[in-house]
Design an enzyme around this catalytic site. Structure first.
Site, mmCIF file in Angstrom:
data_model
loop_
_atom_site.group_PDB
_atom_site.id
_atom_site.type_symbol
_atom_site.label_atom_id
_atom_site.label_comp_id
_atom_site.label_asym_id
_atom_site.label_seq_id
_atom_site.Cartn_x
_atom_site.Cartn_y
_atom_site.Cartn_z
ATOM 1 N N LYS A 42 -7.111 -9.682 -5.448
ATOM 2 C CA LYS A 42 -6.489 -8.382 -4.446
ATOM 3 C C LYS A 42 -5.139 -8.709 -4.114
ATOM 4 O O LYS A 42 -4.732 -9.825 -4.320
ATOM 5 C CB LYS A 42 -7.442 -8.910 -3.008
ATOM 6 C CG LYS A 42 -7.039 -8.199 -1.990
ATOM 7 C CD LYS A 42 -7.417 -6.620 -2.060
ATOM 8 C CE LYS A 42 -6.768 -5.763 -0.944
ATOM 9 N NZ LYS A 42 -6.794 -4.402 -1.400
ATOM 10 N N ALA A 67 -8.698 3.583 1.655
ATOM 11 C CA ALA A 67 -7.342 3.332 2.590
ATOM 12 C C ALA A 67 -7.592 1.940 3.177
ATOM 13 O O ALA A 67 -7.634 2.024 4.502
ATOM 14 C CB ALA A 67 -7.073 4.320 3.508
ATOM 15 N N CYS A 128 3.429 0.985 -3.751
ATOM 16 C CA CYS A 128 3.453 0.622 -2.161
ATOM 17 C C CYS A 128 4.719 1.423 -1.510
ATOM 18 O O CYS A 128 5.432 1.560 -2.386
ATOM 19 C CB CYS A 128 3.665 -0.781 -1.845
ATOM 20 S SG CYS A 128 2.440 -1.611 -2.519
ATOM 21 N N THR A 191 -4.820 4.385 -7.910
ATOM 22 C CA THR A 191 -5.720 5.547 -7.212
ATOM 23 C C THR A 191 -4.694 6.838 -6.902
ATOM 24 O O THR A 191 -3.571 6.823 -6.829
ATOM 25 C CB THR A 191 -6.419 5.279 -5.747
ATOM 26 O OG1 THR A 191 -5.239 4.796 -5.052
ATOM 27 C CG2 THR A 191 -7.376 3.986 -6.032
ATOM 28 N N GLY A 242 -11.957 4.734 -13.589
ATOM 29 C CA GLY A 242 -13.344 5.416 -13.646
ATOM 30 C C GLY A 242 -14.113 4.847 -14.725
ATOM 31 O O GLY A 242 -15.251 5.388 -15.231
HETATM 32 C C1 LIG Z 1 -11.329 -0.450 -2.367
HETATM 33 C C2 LIG Z 1 -10.148 -0.590 -3.528
HETATM 34 C C3 LIG Z 1 -9.130 -1.542 -3.217
HETATM 35 C C4 LIG Z 1 -7.967 -1.577 -3.947
HETATM 36 N N1 LIG Z 1 -7.158 -2.455 -3.971
HETATM 37 C C5 LIG Z 1 -5.973 -2.372 -4.711
HETATM 38 C C6 LIG Z 1 -4.897 -3.402 -4.693
HETATM 39 O O1 LIG Z 1 -4.939 -4.212 -3.739
HETATM 40 N N2 LIG Z 1 -4.003 -3.373 -5.395
HETATM 41 C C7 LIG Z 1 -3.815 -2.872 -6.521
HETATM 42 O O2 LIG Z 1 -3.069 -2.724 -7.567
HETATM 43 N N3 LIG Z 1 -4.757 -1.849 -6.792
HETATM 44 C C8 LIG Z 1 -5.839 -1.753 -5.981
HETATM 45 N N4 LIG Z 1 -6.930 -0.897 -6.011
HETATM 46 C C9 LIG Z 1 -6.809 0.231 -7.270
HETATM 47 C C10 LIG Z 1 -7.719 -0.403 -8.462
HETATM 48 O O3 LIG Z 1 -7.510 -1.750 -8.760
HETATM 49 C C11 LIG Z 1 -7.722 0.668 -9.470
HETATM 50 O O4 LIG Z 1 -6.355 0.754 -9.877
HETATM 51 C C12 LIG Z 1 -8.093 2.095 -9.189
HETATM 52 O O5 LIG Z 1 -9.339 1.887 -8.367
HETATM 53 C C13 LIG Z 1 -8.721 2.893 -10.455
HETATM 54 O O6 LIG Z 1 -9.746 2.117 -11.342
HETATM 55 P P1 LIG Z 1 -11.381 2.564 -10.980
HETATM 56 O O7 LIG Z 1 -11.595 3.933 -11.168
HETATM 57 O O8 LIG Z 1 -11.916 1.659 -12.216
HETATM 58 O O9 LIG Z 1 -11.638 1.978 -9.583
HETATM 59 C C14 LIG Z 1 -8.201 -0.914 -5.290
HETATM 60 C C15 LIG Z 1 -9.192 0.098 -5.417
HETATM 61 C C16 LIG Z 1 -10.245 0.174 -4.415
HETATM 62 C C17 LIG Z 1 -11.389 1.195 -4.920
#
Ligand SMILES: Cc1cc2nc3c(=O)[nH]c(=O)nc-3n(C[C@H](O)[C@H](O)[C@H](O)COP(=O)(O)O)c2cc1C
Length: 301
Positions: A42, A67, A128, A191, A242
């Site tokens: 995280k 969020a 950020c 995201t 995804g």
């Molecule tokens: C609940 C949640 C928390 C996330 N927290 C972080 C984070 O702390 N730092 C970060 O760089 N990305 C964070 N992300 C982004 C994910 O690492 C990833 O880049 C993004 O969700 C796209 O990949 P996915 O579609 O496989 O989830 C978070 C995503 C989710 C869903």
């Protein structure tokens, strides 16, 4: 199946994404951490952060919005309380996700981590808001991104991979800026900025109003962006957005990624990362692909 990123050898190109895999320890009993390429912690900040008010996660068609507000225990607690236990897990590869709202904060997190053993690489979250520049997100402004990447790379005693936001028009340019700053790899996508409204109450469905969209809904856009980024740089690109099965991982590799990260899929199946790593090995075997790295950038135009 192994791939090498900035001198770090991963036994599989499939990595658990930041924010969806806690501090790794939460998954110790569920996932064989020595069967996946690595996991990303995280996001870690200089001081602990409480995150945003709830509701802060909702389900959307083919994805989710969050969020969380970068809630975390802070870098010191990670190093003192989590890392010693994590390092005892055989074969685990730890990538530390770093963020801050000023460059100095990010540099300080990296300095603290430099003194801690057992971390393979830093993933610097450029999504950020930069409080020194009126809250403009680091990764959407070329100058801020360059300064952030440069200063963190200079401070780091380990390879740095910058994680890019997809909320820009020219992702290739952002990727090139990171390469010019001397970082060893880039990862994308974080995201997509999104808004969902409850039509009965007419209020945003997330307390923070906006959230980040992830999951299969974003995959074709993420694949396109990974392809564009990989065309713009010669450093390794780690792709995500995804991925839920081995074929999705293959798609990102063909687009130009050296490795992939899996995030949202873990919410539906906590073993998703390991299953995708196993599935990718089988897929390569059944398609006469000798090395996973042979797939990188092998899309037929
Ligand atoms: C609940 C949640 C928390 C996330 N927290 C972080 C984070 O702390 N730092 C970060 O760089 N990305 C964070 N992300 C982004 C994910 O690492 C990833 O880049 C993004 O969700 C796209 O990949 P996915 O579609 O496989 O989830 C978070 C995503 C989710 C869903």
């Amino acid at each position: 199946m192994h791939v090498t990123i900035a001198g770090v050898v991963l036994r599989s190109p499939v990595i658990a994404a930041s924010g969806t895999f806690g501090y790794g320890l939460e998954f110790e009993e569920i996932v064989s951490l020595d069967r996946i390429g690595a996991f990303v912690t995280k996001g870690l900040s200089r001081e602990p952060m409480a995150g945003n008010a709830s509701p802060r996660i909702i389900e959307t068609p083919a994805g989710m919005m969050n969020a969380i507000g970068l809630q975390n225990i802070g870098v010191h607690a990670f190093v003192e309380e989590k890392l010693p236990r994590l390092r005892k897990i055989p074969g685990v590869v730890i990538l530390a996700n770093v963020f801050g709202t000023t460059i100095e904060d990010c540099v300080e997190v990296i300095r603290v981590l430099n003194d801690a053993p057992g971390i393979a690489m830093y993933e610097l979250n450029a999504s950020c808001p930069n409080t020194s520049h009126g809250g403009m997100v680091f990764g959407t402004d070329g100058d801020s991104l360059y300064q952030l990447a440069l200063r963190c790379r200079q401070a780091a005693q380990r390879p740095v991979m910058v994680k890019l936001t997809p909320n820009v028009t020219n992702i290739g340019l952002m990727a090139k800026i990171c390469e010019d700053a001397g970082v060893q790899a880039i990862s994308l996508v974080n995201t997509f900025l999104a808004l969902a409204i409850d039509v009965e109450t007419r209020r945003p469905r997330i307390a923070n109003k906006t959230g980040g969209l992830s999951g299969p809904a974003i995959r074709p856009i993420a694949v396109r962006m990974v392809h564009e980024a990989s065309q713009a740089v010669s450093i390794p690109v780690i792709g995500m957005g995804g991925i839920v099965c081995a074929e999705d991982a293959v798609e990102f590799l063909l687009a130009g990624a050296t490795a992939v990260e899996v995030g949202t899929a873990t919410f539906a199946d906590p073993r998703a990362v390991e299953n995708i790593a196993t599935g990718l090995r089988r897929w390569c075997a059944s398609h006469n692909v000798a090395r996973a790295s042979d797939l990188t950038g092998a899309m037929v135009k």
